[in-house]
Design an enzyme around this catalytic site. Structure first.
Site, PDB file in Angstrom:
ATOM      1  N   ASP A 452      10.860   6.027  32.549  1.00 43.36           N
ATOM      2  CA  ASP A 452      10.383   6.525  31.258  1.00 43.36           C
ATOM      3  C   ASP A 452       9.447   5.487  30.654  1.00 43.36           C
ATOM      4  OD1 ASP A 452      11.816   8.884  31.229  1.00 43.36           O
ATOM      5  OD2 ASP A 452      13.585   7.974  30.335  1.00 43.36           O
ATOM      6  N   ASP A 755      17.290   9.193  29.559  1.00 38.47           N
ATOM      7  CA  ASP A 755      18.075   8.926  28.353  1.00 38.47           C
ATOM      8  C   ASP A 755      18.597  10.202  27.697  1.00 38.47           C
ATOM      9  OD1 ASP A 755      15.721   9.931  27.347  1.00 38.47           O
ATOM     10  OD2 ASP A 755      15.028   8.029  26.507  1.00 38.47           O
ATOM     11  N   ASP A 759      18.029  15.049  31.162  1.00 43.22           N
ATOM     12  CA  ASP A 759      17.707  14.187  32.303  1.00 43.22           C
ATOM     13  C   ASP A 759      18.839  14.147  33.329  1.00 43.22           C
ATOM     14  OD1 ASP A 759      15.157  13.356  31.532  1.00 43.22           O
ATOM     15  OD2 ASP A 759      15.950  11.793  30.231  1.00 43.22           O
TER      16      ASP A 759
END
Length: 1037
Positions: A452, A755, A759
């Site tokens: 990310d 997070d 996901d």
């Protein structure tokens, strides 16, 4: 060759099948100590039993919920009970029995809840305010009456249990029997105390082996216990004494008001107080995959379930073992965790070597016995047998058994556990919590990291630095800029902007215990509120939140990429506010506030101009958000939030600086042969700007939008995926597809960060799922293998380094142990064949076994990582564990040691001019001493398999130095002072120097061996991922 021999010992890195787990267990046929060998291996039978119990609990619960036939009859196995309050409950100020409140929620009994008076009445009976929460003074009494929010756990194993495990070694038991027989026969023939020396020597050696083994295993268990406590740390937001605070779920009490948001785990059973769009995943409890909407009509929340979407407040009614989740948790760890692929592979290696060792042990015993019998026949003494003859045969048997002790490398699979425990403890100190053992070793093979952007590559400390409003862009650099913005912006526009900020937010401004105001919310939400405060607004007073009625909310998630709210205005009208990803909001706007503060139409040309401004903001590495509103003519009956027809208020650019050290960490990964791919929900121009700043995006790399990637065919993906370095505006499904294709199409070992709740599929699919400890939801953490506690990309690099360290440390230990195995087996066998006696006695072999097994594992398997580990490519999936360089070193060192020991054994007396009545004892002691010193120096050689300088960083490894020093010191004690028990005699200083020198020669021999090329450099000069070729050449060897 290795794959053929170990085909039954192949295991997937993640989620191995039960068939594979059972297959390798049945293939392990030679085990000295089953209790110790399989201590860190899952007990499949217990696991099946626990699974059946859990399924039974879930089925009973599912029937109660979904068939809805007298839930209490199914769960409590009886009719509804009248609960009488005890004096203890009344005296504490409570008016409801613990079992009564538990049964209402557990049985989803809405009728009884309504009869009592709803959640407000329950709160009164629990002496709590739904606004202020419980008081700190009442916590102890609540825990005493309603229980603690803890679950029944197994008591930890004591040190004596590990001693008992170590004593279960079959070979040690046989040696104890031999020792007892030896003592009995010895006393009868040689008297006290001389007749006891041999037997007592064996007993003392066994005592030493058992003690060292038990201490090592016990320390490992303490490390795993400490890590297990860290895994279970979950925190929730509660209101107590009118103040918001974060506490551990284990400190939750009945009556607590808990704040829930997307991704949270419900910490206890409870009743819904307020909230919106609260969607609960109850699959962990009921097995039903369909999420449940929780609201005033369906107000019951159950411990252990997950918040899939929305926000809300709940009143805790039941905790700990009174909840269904508590009963499930009691069985959750039954059977233990899955073993790691390396543990399984080394069990296979130990089994194969053990079979070879057993063959040599039997042959040694047979050869010694035949020679002895032939000698008796030759001397004409075959008919007469004495106790001395029996003692000789017993000695032969003891030597054969001890050869098995040395030859069966029980320590190989256990060394993996030791190394992993050490690495996990160190990683905990470096802000990485390893949840699954296998992830620690798999991370060392990672060839790709999909990361990310926000919070991992950047600081996640966001601030609005630029805005575009009334067709004018302006930098925001503090109070002066804010005053200028207020001067240039009509009051009506300011008012609607601040309403859009303060009405359409999931963040809250709360006061802590000290009265200090704090913003609770995501960094993006916090940045917007800080911007509103900078403009002089007040969260409650300016926006007049109490005079407005929130009718409906659609919270932000990674699929919608926007947050919308429907607000009832004081005059009865309805207004919708929407904010989110700039291009998505722009598409649903057909009006805009112009430079005069007037609402005007937004033609396509003007929309394109706004889109260009968005791209300009994004090119400055700013996260862009649009804020919009829509007035709805209908009154408060309006139910749905509109999807179009909005008026664009403003565009804001939020700066999220790149973390210090990230660029260097990215370069380290590239040098280590790891491709970094940024996968983010941000605008593609923002993503590209950040990726370039981090060193991720190169000239040959590709950046792509998630929607475009999702629509590609398999052939297009096959061509594009290797060059993808940035994926922007990605959905969780896009991330999942990328991970899945990287693994299936290209055989990559993929680590992925996540997070959010959405996901979870990608985290499960990846070889290593990395959840963020700060920004990550409980759902993400639960599906991850490693939790990055500080959300920092540099920490991920440390996990890679330790993963590689685990793998190579085990290789070092295997190289060292196999060398000892080969030499000990061959020298004893051929000496028995040629001379009729074994130069190394049972006591001496037990000491050698301790050096190469427990002490060797401690020394080599706990070596800290060095930076050189990140200057080589990752280990390929399915690569041979015992490499050609390892075989080169094992064979070379074994040949050297065997030549030296053979010369000493067969011609030592003549060469060294040893004479006298004790010449044989002196020579055998010298052989034993030389053999031990060869292993000590070979242990130093094993510190690096390929590099010549084995002393680099040796002073950083205090465990290694301590064990080398302890080994040498105890060897001196054995030879000089314990000769009576160890069958040794004191040596003169010349023989000590000779032993030392012979051992030390193995270091230059190792250097020569490492110059022998065994593998060609196959590193390609052109890399498909767009990065430069890895460094290669002699400097890496």
């Amino acid at each position: 060759m290795e794959r053929t021999l170990l085909k039954d010992f192949e295991l997937l890195d993640k989620n191995p099948s039960v068939e594979a787990l059972r297959r390798w267990r049945s293939a392990v046929t030679l085990v000295k100590n089953r209790r110790r060998r399989f201590r860190m291996v899952a007990n499949l039978d217990k696991r099946d039993e626990a699974l059946q119990i859990r399924q039974g609990i879930k089925e009973k619960f599912r029937i109660a919920l979904y068939v809805q036939k007298a839930a209490l009859h199914f769960i409590d196995a009886g009719n509804r009970v009248e609960y009488k309050l005890s004096s203890e409950v009344r005296d504490a100020g409570f008016c409801i029995h613990p079992e009564e409140i538990a049964s209402i929620v557990r049985g989803h009994d809405k009728k009884i809840l309504n009869n009592i008076g709803g959640v407000e009445a329950i709160a009164r009976k629990l002496s709590v305010s739904v606004d202020g929460g419980v008081s700190e003074e009442s916590i102890n009494s609540r825990q005493q009456i309603y229980g603690f929010n803890r679950y029944t756990e197994k008591p930890p194993r004591s040190f004596l249990m590990f001693v008992w495990d170590a004593l279960q070694d079959l070979t040690l038991i046989i040696l104890i029997v031999c020792a007892v027989v030896s003592i009995g026969v010895g006393i009868a023939t040689e008297g006290w105390p001389k007749g006891t020396y041999d037997g007592v020597g064996i007993v003392l050696s066994i005592f030493l082996v058992v003690t060292v083994t038990a201490v090592s295993d016990y320390k490992q268990s303490l490390q795993f216990r400490a890590l297990d406590k860290e895994k279970k740390k979950i925190f929730v937001q509660v209101t107590r004494d009118g103040k918001r605070q974060k506490i551990s779920i284990y400190d939750i009490v009945v009556g607590d008001v808990v704040h829930l948001s997307t991704g949270d785990q419900v910490p206890a059973d409870g009743i819904f107080i307020s909230g919106y769009f609260l969607l609960i995943d109850e699959s962990s409890l009921s097995g039903e995959s369909e999420p449940v909407n929780v609201d005033e009509e369906k107000p019951f929340l159950l411990s252990g379930t997950k918040v899939q979407d929305g926000q809300g407040k709940m009143l805790v009614t039941t905790v700990g073992m009174r909840t269904e989740w508590g009963k499930l948790m009691e069985t959750i760890n039954e059977g233990g965790d899955d073993e790691t692929p390396l543990q399984v592979k080394l069990n296979g290696v130990a089994t194969i070597i053990g079979k070879i060792g057993l063959t040599f042990a039997i042959l040694t015993f047979v050869v010694l016995t035949i020679r002895f019998v032939v000698e008796k026949v030759h001397k004409g003494e075959f008919a007469s047998w004495s106790t001395d003859d029996a003692m000789k045969l017993l000695d032969f048997f003891a030597v054969a058994v001890t050869i098995i002790v040395v030859a069966v490398p029980e320590g190989l699979p256990l060394a993996v556990t030791l190394s992993l425990a050490f690495a996990m403890k160190k990683l905990m100190n470096e802000k990485a919590l390893v949840r699954h053992l296998s992830a620690c070793e798999t991370m060392g093979s990672a060839s790709c990291i999909c990361t990310d952007k926000t919070g991992t590559l950047t600081t996640n400390r966001m601030v609005v630095t630029k805005t575009w409003i009334c067709e004018k862009a302006m930098q925001i650099k503090g109070n002066e800029s804010a005053e200028e913005l207020k001067t240039c912006t009509p009051e009506g526009v300011q008012n609607i902007l601040l309403q859009a900020i303060f009405q359409n937010t999931s963040a809250e401004v709360v006061k802590d215990k000290d009265g200090k105001e704090t913003i609770l919310g995501t960094p993006t939400e916090s940045a917007l509120l800080e911007f509103g405060f900078l403009l002089g607004a007040d969260f409650d007073a300016y926006a007049q939140r109490r005079e407005y009625k929130i009718l409906k909310v659609e919270p932000f998630n990674s699929v919608r990429k926007k947050m919308s709210v429907l607000v009832g205005l004081p005059d009865g009208r309805v207004r919708a506010f929407c904010k989110g990803a700039s291009e998505i909001i722009l598409k649903i706007c057909d009006k805009i506030i112009d430079c005069n503060g007037e609402v005007v139409d937004l033609p396509e040309e003007q929309a394109n101009n706004v889109f260009s401004i968005i791209n300009d903001f994004a090119s400055e590495a700013l996260r862009t958000l649009c804020l919009a509103f829509k007035d709805i003519n209908e009154m408060h009956g309006e139910a749905n939030i509109p999807d179009s027809g909005y008026t664009l208020i403003a565009l804001v650019g939020i700066k999220d600086p790149v973390r210090p050290g990230v660029k260097e960490a990215v370069q380290t990964c590239i040098a280590a042969g790891i491709t970094i791919r940024m996968v983010t929900g941000d605008n593609i121009h923002t993503a590209e700007a950040i990726a370039r700043e981090c060193g991720i995006l190169t000239e040959r790399g590709v950046s792509i939008d998630g929607p475009k990637f999702g629509n590609m065919s398999s052939e297009e993906m096959k061509d594009t995926i290797p060059r993808i370095q940035v994926m922007a505006r990605s959905l969780p499904l896009d991330k999942y597809k990328l991970v899945n294709n990287l693994r299936s199409m290209f055989g990559e070992v993929v680590a992925v960060t996540g997070d959010g709740t959405n996901d979870a599929p990608a985290l499960r699919e990846a070889d290593i799922g990395l959840a963020m400890g700060i920004a990550g939801t409980e759902v993400a953490k639960e599906n991850a293998d490693v939790i990055i506690l500080d959300d920092n990309f540099t920490t991920i690099v440390n996990v890679v380094k330790w993963g590689r360290s685990v793998y190579i440390n085990i290789q070092k230990f295997v190289q060292f142990q196999l060398t000892v195995n080969v030499v000990a087996l061959v020298i004893n066998f051929f000496s028995a064949c040629i001379t009729g006696s074994a130069p190394l006695t049972a006591v001496q072999l037990l000491w050698v076994n301790l050096i190469m097994d427990t002490l060797g594992a401690l020394a080599l398997a706990t070596e800290p990582p060095n930076d050189g580990l990140l200057k080589r490519p990752p280990v390929a999936r399915g690569a041979n564990f015992i490499t050609k360089p390892m075989w080169r070193n094992i064979i070379g060192q074994s040949i050297y040691q065997l030549i030296i020991l053979a010369i000493l054994n067969f011609d030592g007396k003549r060469i060294l001019r040893i004479s006298g009545s004790d010449a044989t004892e002196v020579l055998n002691t010298l052989i034993f001493n030389t053999f031990v010193f060869c292993q000590v120096f070979n242990e130093i050689n094993s510190r690096d398999i390929e590099k010549i300088n084995v002393f680099r960083g040796i002073f950083d490894s205090w465990i290694f130095l301590s064990i080398i020093f302890a080994t040498v010191a105890f060897q001196v004690v054995i030879v000089e002072f314990l000769g009576t028990f160890a069958s040794t005699v004191p040596l003169n200083w010349q023989f000590w120097v000779l032993s030392l020198l012979i051992g030390a020669v193995s270091i230059p021999i190792a250097a020569i061996l490492k110059c022998i090329p065994v593998e060609k450099d196959t590193t390609s000069k052109q890399h498909r991922d767009g990065y430069d070729a890895l460094p290669s050449g002699p400097e890496l060897a």
